[in-house]
Enzyme design. Structure first.
Site, PDB file in Angstrom:
ATOM      1  N   CYS A   1      -2.427   9.455   2.578  1.00 20.58           N
ATOM      2  CA  CYS A   1      -2.147   8.982   1.216  1.00 20.58           C
ATOM      3  C   CYS A   1      -3.339   9.120   0.281  1.00 20.58           C
ATOM      4  CB  CYS A   1      -1.705   7.529   1.279  1.00 20.58           C
ATOM      5  SG  CYS A   1      -2.896   6.522   2.181  1.00 20.58           S
TER       6      CYS A   1
ATOM      7  N   GLU B   1       0.877  -1.173   0.000  1.00 17.75           N
ATOM      8  CA  GLU B   1       0.000   0.000   0.000  1.00 17.75           C
ATOM      9  C   GLU B   1       0.909   1.217   0.000  1.00 17.75           C
ATOM     10  OE1 GLU B   1      -2.780  -0.751   3.207  1.00 17.75           O
ATOM     11  OE2 GLU B   1      -3.867  -2.058   1.838  1.00 17.75           O
TER      12      GLU B   1
HETATM   13  P1  NAD Z   1       8.591   5.003   4.300  1.00 20.35           P
HETATM   14  O1  NAD Z   1       8.453   4.231   3.035  1.00 20.35           O
HETATM   15  O2  NAD Z   1       9.742   5.931   4.428  1.00 20.35           O
HETATM   16  O3  NAD Z   1       8.654   4.023   5.560  1.00 20.35           O
HETATM   17  C1  NAD Z   1       7.667   3.055   5.794  1.00 20.35           C
HETATM   18  C2  NAD Z   1       8.257   1.889   6.567  1.00 20.35           C
HETATM   19  O4  NAD Z   1       9.257   1.256   5.772  1.00 20.35           O
HETATM   20  C3  NAD Z   1       8.924   2.278   7.882  1.00 20.35           C
HETATM   21  O5  NAD Z   1       8.489   1.377   8.884  1.00 20.35           O
HETATM   22  C4  NAD Z   1      10.400   2.105   7.574  1.00 20.35           C
HETATM   23  O6  NAD Z   1      11.159   1.773   8.718  1.00 20.35           O
HETATM   24  C5  NAD Z   1      10.373   0.947   6.590  1.00 20.35           C
HETATM   25  N1  NAD Z   1      11.574   0.817   5.736  1.00 20.35           N
HETATM   26  C6  NAD Z   1      12.452   1.782   5.388  1.00 20.35           C
HETATM   27  N2  NAD Z   1      13.422   1.254   4.602  1.00 20.35           N
HETATM   28  C7  NAD Z   1      13.144  -0.059   4.453  1.00 20.35           C
HETATM   29  C8  NAD Z   1      13.775  -1.140   3.747  1.00 20.35           C
HETATM   30  N3  NAD Z   1      14.888  -0.954   3.028  1.00 20.35           N
HETATM   31  N4  NAD Z   1      13.197  -2.359   3.802  1.00 20.35           N
HETATM   32  C9  NAD Z   1      12.052  -2.559   4.505  1.00 20.35           C
HETATM   33  N5  NAD Z   1      11.420  -1.571   5.184  1.00 20.35           N
HETATM   34  C10 NAD Z   1      11.958  -0.341   5.163  1.00 20.35           C
HETATM   35  O7  NAD Z   1       7.188   5.795   4.473  1.00 20.35           O
HETATM   36  P2  NAD Z   1       6.791   6.897   5.541  1.00 20.35           P
HETATM   37  O8  NAD Z   1       7.593   8.129   5.276  1.00 20.35           O
HETATM   38  O9  NAD Z   1       6.768   6.310   6.901  1.00 20.35           O
HETATM   39  O10 NAD Z   1       5.257   7.150   5.136  1.00 20.35           O
HETATM   40  C11 NAD Z   1       4.871   8.010   4.101  1.00 20.35           C
HETATM   41  C12 NAD Z   1       4.553   7.232   2.842  1.00 20.35           C
HETATM   42  O11 NAD Z   1       3.590   6.225   3.117  1.00 20.35           O
HETATM   43  C13 NAD Z   1       3.925   8.108   1.770  1.00 20.35           C
HETATM   44  O12 NAD Z   1       4.495   7.761   0.535  1.00 20.35           O
HETATM   45  C14 NAD Z   1       2.456   7.736   1.803  1.00 20.35           C
HETATM   46  O13 NAD Z   1       1.755   7.955   0.604  1.00 20.35           O
HETATM   47  C15 NAD Z   1       2.533   6.273   2.152  1.00 20.35           C
HETATM   48  N6  NAD Z   1       1.287   5.787   2.755  1.00 20.35           N
HETATM   49  C16 NAD Z   1       0.489   4.974   2.011  1.00 20.35           C
HETATM   50  C17 NAD Z   1      -0.726   4.508   2.540  1.00 20.35           C
HETATM   51  C18 NAD Z   1      -1.626   3.579   1.732  1.00 20.35           C
HETATM   52  O14 NAD Z   1      -2.550   3.014   2.317  1.00 20.35           O
HETATM   53  N7  NAD Z   1      -1.408   3.386   0.454  1.00 20.35           N
HETATM   54  C19 NAD Z   1      -1.103   4.864   3.835  1.00 20.35           C
HETATM   55  C20 NAD Z   1      -0.249   5.701   4.569  1.00 20.35           C
HETATM   56  C21 NAD Z   1       0.945   6.153   4.026  1.00 20.35           C
END
Ligand code: NAD
Length: 487
Positions: free
Chosen positions: A295, A261
């Site tokens: 999002c 997502e």
């Molecule tokens: P992010 O992608 O920076 O981080 C999300 C998670 O990924 C964190 O728990 C982080 O620790 C983990 N992560 C980071 N590097 C990783 C790796 N190499 N391997 C595995 N996991 C890793 O996102 P964010 O800044 O926390 O959130 C914002 C983003 O989330 C925006 O792009 C937003 O659109 C999206 N979002 C989407 C939805 C949806 O339902 N589609 C909902 C909420 C937020």
């Protein structure tokens, strides 16, 4: 409940609270920049321990009847409901959400709803129509029957973003447990404390050890270890598209099942016969909601040229009613964004719009407040190729583009790498329905911002892979097994 800054937060592995082997790091309140807690940091070995614990717990959890698992899920939901009022201060301090958003959407509310929903057994198993089968080299003739069963995927690692920590986790854990999976939660590094409070509810509800584990880490090492682990069968990820792409690539080596997502840049098509006040109000509601860190927000407004000026003016008027400031004050609409780094990113994003020739209708300047605040910003006179039109800001920033006819509206709406949630505002419901079906987007709202909570949720294109919510959540966390017999 007052925040205990020096609380000794621990990881939850195999039903026990465990000291973090990699130390702690500070959690900062984005509204005040004060440290409000020291988050535990797992080692890679502890991430692997959590995966091993979830694997060990799987056999007995999946053997429980659907009803027995649902009873556990129901108890967990009620524990969360009971404890949520005590979580408000901690969760507000780490997320920076306004008090209304914290009370109604960060703790309790939707998280409890998800556990209550999945506390009711959902049976998607089915018997196929028997089909006459001719005698052949593999066996005799007869009527072939088949039972199609939803089997749990196995161990699920839920890796989640910072915006709605408890709600996001609940949306993954509740259906995963209902499907018969065991779980590891890896919350976002910025605001993990509420997830450890959720862990207290897990223990109080009496879930068997290892069924829900919680690990944490400031950097990518811990979630990356879960992605690599052979004990983990599925990654349920919510976060940015670039990190999602990395997980898909790395998870391929161990054939991970994936629910992705990801990011969004929601189009809001506003036709010339729309109720402009209603459309502007709907768009403005999400513009400021959780400082735009959502999002599904309609951040790319595509307005018919005949109503473009009126819509821009109305949105500007609404921005005047959005008080930016202390999220603890009940009349505040826009609190801070999550970190200084993110505030700087959003400011740079706005600057690229200015540099490319967009008109700043309102906002665009840093409010004179401590904390990581951004004023609601409206960029008009945008063109489709601009960075601000193509990329998500994840802040209170909206861009507006004009269109001439329905064909161009669809072309602009689909001119995006993203396809998560879009909107049509129109006075003609048949036209809106026709437009909605042409938009490449996992969900489309017609004259409404709220979703149907049992409708499938997920993205087209770079916004993700797979669907959850409602019965689709059981599908997401299960594998189809066909059991065939003759007779
Ligand atoms: P992010 O992608 O920076 O981080 C999300 C998670 O990924 C964190 O728990 C982080 O620790 C983990 N992560 C980071 N590097 C990783 C790796 N190499 N391997 C595995 N996991 C890793 O996102 P964010 O800044 O926390 O959130 C914002 C983003 O989330 C925006 O792009 C937003 O659109 C999206 N979002 C989407 C939805 C949806 O339902 N589609 C909902 C909420 C937020």
């Amino acid at each position: 409940m007052a925040i205990d800054v020096d609380k000794n937060w621990q990881l939850l592995i195999d039903g026990e609270w465990v000291d973090p082997a990699a130390g702690t790091y500070d959690i900062v309140d984005p509204a005040t920049t004060n440290v409000v807690g020291h988050a535990p940091e797992a080692s890679v070995e502890q991430a692997n321990d959590s995966a091993a614990a979830a694997k060990a717990a799987l056999a007995s959890w999946r053997r429980l009847s659907r009803e027995e698992r649902c009873a556990h899920i129901g108890r967990l939901g009620e524990e969360i409901a009971k404890r949520s009022p005590d979580w408000v201060d901690t969760v507000q301090a780490e997320t920076g959400a306004t008090i209304g958003t914290t009370e109604n959407l960060q703790v309790g509310g939707p998280a409890v709803d998800r556990f209550r929903y999945y506390a009711n057994p959902i049976d998607l198993d089915e018997n196929l129509r028997p089909i006459p089968t001719a005698k052949g080299p593999l066996g005799p003739a007869g009527l072939m029957s088949a039972h199609v069963k939803r089997q749990p995927v196995g161990v699920v690692a839920a890796i989640t973003p910072y915006n709605f920590p408890i709600t996001n986790v609940a949306g993954k854990i509740a259906p995963a447990l209902a499907a018969g999976c065991t779980t590891i939660i890896k919350p976002a590094p910025q605001d993990p404390l509420g997830i450890f409070l959720l862990g207290e509810a897990v223990l109080a509800a009496g879930l068997p050890p290892g069924v829900v584990n919680i690990v944490n880490g400031a950097g990518p090492a811990v979630p990356a270890a879960l992605v690599d682990s052979r004990d983990v069968n599925m990654i349920s990820f919510t976060g940015s598209s670039p990190v999602g792409a990395k997980i898909m690539e790395n998870g391929g080596k161990t054939m991970k099942r994936l629910l992705m997502e990801l990011g969004g840049k929601g189009a809001a098509v506003v036709t010339e016969d729309a109720d402009i006040g209603q459309a502007a109000q709907a768009i403005a509601t999400v513009w400021g909601f959780h400082s735009g860190q959502i999002c599904t927000a309609p951040t790319r407004v595509i307005a018919h040229k005949d109503v473009y000026d009126q819509l821009v003016e109305t949105l500007k008027t609404f921005s005047g009613f959005m008080k930016v400031g202390d999220p603890k004050e009940r009349d505040t609409i826009i609190g801070p964004v999550i970190t200084e780094l993110h505030r700087n990113r959003v400011e740079e994003f706005i600057q690229t719009g200015k540099d490319a020739g967009a008109t700043v209708v309102c906002g665009g300047e840093r409010p004179e407040l401590d904390g990581y605040y951004i004023a609601p910003t409206l960029l008009a006179d945008c063109t489709p190729d601009m960075h601000v039109v193509q990329e998500e800001a994840f802040g209170p920033v909206i861009v507006v583009l004009p269109y001439e006819d329905d064909e161009q509206a669809i072309q602009l709406a689909n001119d995006s790498e993203y396809g998560l949630y879009s909107y049509v505002f129109s006075g003609d419901s048949m036209r809106a329905f026709a437009l909605a079906q042409q938009i490449e987007s996992g969900s489309v709202g017609i004259n409404v911002i709220q979703p149907h909570m049992e409708a499938p949720f997920g993205g087209f294109k770079m916004s993700g892979v797979g669907r959850d919510r409602g019965a689709y959540g059981i599908e997401a966390y299960s594998e189809l097994q066909a059991i065939n017999w003759l007779g």
